[in-house]
Design an enzyme around this catalytic site. Sequence first.
Site, PDB file in Angstrom:
ATOM      1  CG  HIS A  61      -0.286   0.066   2.535  1.00 44.97           C
ATOM      2  ND1 HIS A  61       0.595  -0.891   2.994  1.00 44.97           N
ATOM      3  CD2 HIS A  61      -0.365   0.998   3.535  1.00 44.97           C
ATOM      4  CE1 HIS A  61       1.014  -0.568   4.209  1.00 44.97           C
ATOM      5  NE2 HIS A  61       0.466   0.579   4.549  1.00 44.97           N
ATOM      6  CG  HIS A  63      -0.322   4.225   4.996  1.00 44.30           C
ATOM      7  ND1 HIS A  63      -1.024   3.403   5.840  1.00 44.30           N
ATOM      8  CD2 HIS A  63      -1.179   5.226   4.637  1.00 44.30           C
ATOM      9  CE1 HIS A  63      -2.255   3.874   5.991  1.00 44.30           C
ATOM     10  NE2 HIS A  63      -2.376   4.975   5.278  1.00 44.30           N
ATOM     11  CG  ASP A  65       4.996   3.015   7.446  1.00 43.67           C
ATOM     12  OD1 ASP A  65       4.069   3.395   6.720  1.00 43.67           O
ATOM     13  OD2 ASP A  65       4.837   2.193   8.373  1.00 43.67           O
ATOM     14  CG  HIS A  66       4.411   0.065   4.247  1.00 43.35           C
ATOM     15  ND1 HIS A  66       4.576  -1.271   4.545  1.00 43.35           N
ATOM     16  CD2 HIS A  66       3.871   0.634   5.363  1.00 43.35           C
ATOM     17  CE1 HIS A  66       4.152  -1.504   5.775  1.00 43.35           C
ATOM     18  NE2 HIS A  66       3.718  -0.361   6.287  1.00 43.35           N
ATOM     19  CG  HIS A 133      -3.988  -0.673   6.526  1.00 42.20           C
ATOM     20  ND1 HIS A 133      -3.930  -0.747   7.903  1.00 42.20           N
ATOM     21  CD2 HIS A 133      -3.051   0.250   6.167  1.00 42.20           C
ATOM     22  CE1 HIS A 133      -3.016   0.084   8.339  1.00 42.20           C
ATOM     23  NE2 HIS A 133      -2.468   0.709   7.312  1.00 42.20           N
ATOM     24  CG  ASP A 196       0.772  -1.457   7.503  1.00 44.36           C
ATOM     25  OD1 ASP A 196       1.732  -2.223   7.665  1.00 44.36           O
ATOM     26  OD2 ASP A 196       0.827  -0.230   7.672  1.00 44.36           O
ATOM     27  CG  HIS A 254       4.634  -2.830  10.306  1.00 46.65           C
ATOM     28  ND1 HIS A 254       3.593  -2.357  11.066  1.00 46.65           N
ATOM     29  CD2 HIS A 254       4.781  -1.960   9.276  1.00 46.65           C
ATOM     30  CE1 HIS A 254       3.111  -1.257  10.523  1.00 46.65           C
ATOM     31  NE2 HIS A 254       3.834  -0.995   9.435  1.00 46.65           N
TER      32      HIS A 254
END
Length: 301
Positions: A61, A63, A65-66, A133, A196, A254
């Site tokens: 996805h 976000h 931090d990914h 998520h 996530d 994570h």
Amino acid sequence: MRELVILGTASQVPTRTRNHNGYFLRWEHNGILFDPGEGTQRQLIHAGVAASRITRICLTHVHGDHCFGLPGVLSRMVLDGVADPVHLHYPASGEEVVRSLVSLATPGLDLRLHPHGAAGPIADGIDIEPLRHRIEAFGYRVAEPDGRTFLPELLEEAGVGGPDVGRLARDGSLGKVRLEDVSTHRRGLRFAFVMDTAVCDGAYALAEGADLLVTESTFSDDDVRLAEQYLHLTAGQAGSIAASGSASALVLTHFSSRYDDVELLAAQARLTAGAATVVAASDLDRMALPARRARGTGPGH
């Protein structure tokens, strides 16, 4: 060779010992980079993984931090002179974010964009399942084809040897001898990647029969309400997903920055993980996938 290299294990906020997400899967001649968060380019250097080994990038996805490490990784690949096509897979709803990140990278890479929006195969040997998520997210499964393993005693009984073994493997029969008469089914190795998400059908589907299952474990079981609020997994939930799919090994990652000692999370996961071996990942860990269940000279070996 099949090996997982952990480049980062932090969720949302990095710590002194945990970089943002990043996972490199060496799968024979392919190199798959999952969820490159900030600092991934530097973590590749620390791990001794050349950016030129990356053949495919998979985002669960968009976000930050990914995926915020994507421009740096792509730029490094240009600098290193990568000439072969590189394939980038991501949820279709993240198209605008992904194109913005790609636009920041140094031009010159033959990057092929592959948005997806539903469960199913996305490349040879790679399937996805939807996760649950706060934005659209998908998990990945990488699997080798099933094959057959020859049984030497049955080959001897059938009088098949030497070059005839190869012919039998290729053609499926040799005279009256059928391939299935002298071999046993061997299921291909399976790797699953679940980031996530709250508990959902997609996570269970990905875990089914996994030889190595990587899941987020953002929260302790004691913080289940936070997990429900932010749609993440607790350690115990991650363990239950592994157990339901009879996964052989579970790698937790994570982690929320609230936990200094993630062995607490590993202990909670072990209570629910059934027969799965449970490991709490650390940055720069290297994990070899288990050996095939049966070995021989059969097709697919």
